[in-house]
Design a protein around this motif. Structure first.
Motif, short mmCIF file in Angstrom:
data_model
loop_
_atom_site.label_atom_id
_atom_site.label_comp_id
_atom_site.label_asym_id
_atom_site.label_seq_id
_atom_site.Cartn_x
_atom_site.Cartn_y
_atom_site.Cartn_z
N LYS A 171 13.77 -48.62 25.59
CA LYS A 171 13.26 -47.28 25.22
C LYS A 171 13.95 -46.20 26.04
O LYS A 171 14.31 -45.14 25.51
N ILE A 172 14.14 -46.45 27.34
CA ILE A 172 14.82 -45.49 28.20
C ILE A 172 16.26 -45.31 27.74
O ILE A 172 16.78 -44.18 27.67
N ARG A 173 16.90 -46.41 27.40
CA ARG A 173 18.29 -46.36 26.93
C ARG A 173 18.41 -45.53 25.65
O ARG A 173 19.30 -44.69 25.52
N GLU A 174 17.51 -45.76 24.69
CA GLU A 174 17.55 -45.01 23.43
C GLU A 174 17.26 -43.53 23.65
O GLU A 174 17.85 -42.67 23.00
N TYR A 175 16.36 -43.23 24.59
CA TYR A 175 16.06 -41.84 24.93
C TYR A 175 17.32 -41.17 25.50
O TYR A 175 17.65 -40.03 25.13
N ASN A 176 18.03 -41.86 26.38
CA ASN A 176 19.23 -41.29 26.98
C ASN A 176 20.33 -41.05 25.95
O ASN A 176 21.07 -40.07 26.02
N ILE A 177 20.44 -41.97 24.96
CA ILE A 177 21.42 -41.79 23.88
C ILE A 177 21.09 -40.53 23.09
O ILE A 177 21.95 -39.71 22.79
N LEU A 178 19.80 -40.38 22.75
CA LEU A 178 19.37 -39.21 21.98
C LEU A 178 19.57 -37.93 22.80
O LEU A 178 20.02 -36.90 22.26
N LEU A 179 19.24 -37.99 24.08
CA LEU A 179 19.39 -36.82 24.96
C LEU A 179 20.86 -36.39 25.02
O LEU A 179 21.17 -35.18 24.98
N ASN A 199 22.74 -19.60 12.56
CA ASN A 199 22.36 -19.98 13.92
C ASN A 199 20.85 -20.13 14.07
O ASN A 199 20.37 -20.94 14.87
N LEU A 200 20.09 -19.36 13.30
CA LEU A 200 18.63 -19.52 13.31
C LEU A 200 18.25 -20.88 12.76
O LEU A 200 17.30 -21.52 13.23
N VAL A 201 19.00 -21.33 11.77
CA VAL A 201 18.79 -22.68 11.21
C VAL A 201 19.06 -23.72 12.27
O VAL A 201 18.32 -24.69 12.45
N LYS A 202 20.16 -23.51 13.03
CA LYS A 202 20.50 -24.46 14.10
C LYS A 202 19.40 -24.51 15.16
O LYS A 202 19.12 -25.57 15.71
N GLU A 203 18.82 -23.35 15.45
CA GLU A 203 17.71 -23.31 16.42
C GLU A 203 16.56 -24.19 15.96
O GLU A 203 15.96 -24.92 16.75
N GLU A 204 16.26 -24.14 14.66
CA GLU A 204 15.17 -24.95 14.11
C GLU A 204 15.49 -26.44 14.22
O GLU A 204 14.64 -27.25 14.56
N VAL A 205 16.75 -26.78 13.93
CA VAL A 205 17.18 -28.18 14.04
C VAL A 205 17.04 -28.67 15.49
O VAL A 205 16.55 -29.76 15.75
N LEU A 206 17.48 -27.83 16.44
CA LEU A 206 17.36 -28.19 17.86
C LEU A 206 15.90 -28.33 18.27
O LEU A 206 15.55 -29.22 19.05
N HIS A 207 15.05 -27.46 17.73
CA HIS A 207 13.62 -27.54 18.04
C HIS A 207 13.06 -28.89 17.61
O HIS A 207 12.28 -29.53 18.33
N HIS A 210 14.17 -31.59 19.90
CA HIS A 210 13.39 -31.58 21.14
C HIS A 210 12.02 -32.21 20.93
O HIS A 210 11.49 -32.86 21.83
N ARG A 211 11.46 -32.04 19.74
CA ARG A 211 10.18 -32.68 19.44
C ARG A 211 10.32 -34.20 19.46
O ARG A 211 9.46 -34.91 19.98
N GLU A 212 11.44 -34.69 18.90
CA GLU A 212 11.68 -36.13 18.91
C GLU A 212 11.86 -36.64 20.33
O GLU A 212 11.35 -37.70 20.70
N LEU A 213 12.59 -35.87 21.15
CA LEU A 213 12.76 -36.24 22.55
C LEU A 213 11.42 -36.27 23.28
O LEU A 213 11.14 -37.16 24.08
N LYS A 214 10.59 -35.26 22.97
CA LYS A 214 9.27 -35.17 23.60
C LYS A 214 8.41 -36.38 23.25
O LYS A 214 7.74 -36.95 24.12
N ASP A 215 8.46 -36.80 21.98
CA ASP A 215 7.70 -37.99 21.55
C ASP A 215 8.17 -39.23 22.29
O ASP A 215 7.37 -40.05 22.74
N LYS A 216 9.50 -39.37 22.40
CA LYS A 216 10.05 -40.54 23.08
C LYS A 216 9.70 -40.54 24.56
O LYS A 216 9.39 -41.59 25.13
N SER A 339 3.25 -39.87 14.93
CA SER A 339 3.87 -38.61 15.31
C SER A 339 3.17 -37.43 14.66
O SER A 339 2.93 -36.40 15.29
N GLN A 340 2.79 -37.59 13.40
CA GLN A 340 2.07 -36.52 12.69
C GLN A 340 0.71 -36.28 13.33
O GLN A 340 0.27 -35.13 13.48
N GLY A 341 0.04 -37.36 13.73
CA GLY A 341 -1.25 -37.23 14.39
C GLY A 341 -1.15 -36.54 15.74
O GLY A 341 -1.99 -35.72 16.10
#
Length: 347
Positions: A171-179, A199-207, A210-216, A339-341
């Protein structure tokens, strides 16, 4: 005299017909296999390129089967995205970006990103590995060392605990790959000077990244606390699950915004999921054993024995791929619901 002769001729014609039918069936099956090979293993060109590249790497039979399952999930997601795109439902490009990120994670996970990874050097599934393998994290190494010498665990429980430690390391390894993937995207994004709608679209994608990183990261922290508790106190006799991925899902589900009835339903589904994982583990072990046996027989020159074992190996390989895909798809669905919950809790 005529009757027996007619019967002999009829039997001969029947035998010829049966043999012709057999050859015709084998020819058709061979043609179907040839067409499938010509068309490629997957319906997405770049996934076939990844798969062909993987064939040239020194991955174990089990790792190749695992990669195949990961690519089948990627294929499913990419084909679904193509339908969405055709209907104009991915205007911000979020889902497309996630697909690219997922493929990068797969490439890195199996050592196809140009970097050497010690994680792949010894991938024999049936080896215990508890003596020679490392956890690559001083905190984990310390916990494992204490657990081994505590006297609170039987040999069977130590094997179970080791699987949990290995899962946490992954899990740590996969988190580091995503990071690393997110960091590269952000570096590119920071170099864009002129603000625009794109660029506003890119901001949303990055957000969303970050949510996926936060979950991991939440899962990693919860997992470490669990390992710390179990290492010090031993296993609870009333523990419901044994498979690390299922334990993770159950711990996170209890933190999500589920009703009591929904949580109970989720618990039952996790029991079925754990049984599916155990079946997959069984076939992974059988595949590894069959692969080792096949390598041994190839050196003997016994063609009949070799052909029989090749057939058995091919059957086990297909079954392992099939079960691997089902496990990963089920895990994907369960994780999405949790994740939805969790997101609902944050609102």
């Amino acid at each position: 005299m005529a009757a027996p002769r007619a019967a002999i001729i009829a039997a001969f014609l029947l035998a010829v017909s049966a043999r012709a039918s057999k050859y015709s069936r084998e020819a058709n099956e061979g043609l179907a296999d040839a067409k499938r090979r010509e068309a490629g293993e997957f319906r997405v060109v770049r996934l076939n390129q990844v798969w062909e590249k993987a064939q040239r790497l020194h991955l174990s039979a089990v790792k190749l089967a695992e990669l195949h399952s990961d690519l089948k999930i990627q294929e499913k997601d990419e084909l679904s995205w193509k339908k969405l795109k055709a209907e104009g439902l991915d205007e911000d490009g979020e889902k497309e970006a996630k697909l690219r990120r997922n493929l990068n994670v797969i490439m890195t996970k199996y050592g196809m990103n140009g970097k050497k990874d010690s994680h792949l050097t010894d991938s024999n599934y049936i080896k215990d590995g508890t003596e020679s393998d490392t956890l690559d994290d001083p905190r984990l190494e310390k916990l494992w060392s204490k657990a081994k010498t505590s006297g609170k665990f039987s040999d069977e429980e130590l094997d179970k605990l080791w699987r949990e430690f290995k899962h946490h390391k992954e899990k740590i390894r996969e988190y580091n790959i995503l990071l690393e993937t997110v960091s590269r995207t952000e570096d590119i994004h920071k170099n864009v000077i002129n603000p625009s709608e794109e660029n506003l679209v890119k901001e949303e994608v990055l957000h969303n990244k970050h949510r996926e990183l936060k979950d991991k990261l939440r899962s990693i922290n919860q997992g470490f606390e669990r390992l710390r508790k179990v290492s010090h106190q031993g296993y609870d006799a009333t523990s419901e699950f044994e498979e690390p991925r299922v334990i993770d899902l159950w711990d996170m589900a209890k933190s999500a915004n589920f009703t009591e009835k929904e949580l109970e339903s989720f618990r039952e589904e996790l029991k079925h999921f754990e049984a599916k994982i155990e079946k997959h583990h069984h076939y992974q072990k059988q595949l590894e054993i069959s692969h080792e046996k096949l390598k041994h027989i190839e050196g003997t020159g016994d063609k009949e024995h070799l052909n029989r074992n090749r057939e058995k190996y091919a059957m086990l390989e297909e079954k392992t791929k099939e079960l691997g895909y089902k496990v990963k798809k089920h895990l994907q669905d369960l994780s999405s619901r949790i994740s939805q919950g969790l997101q609902h809790n944050e609102l």
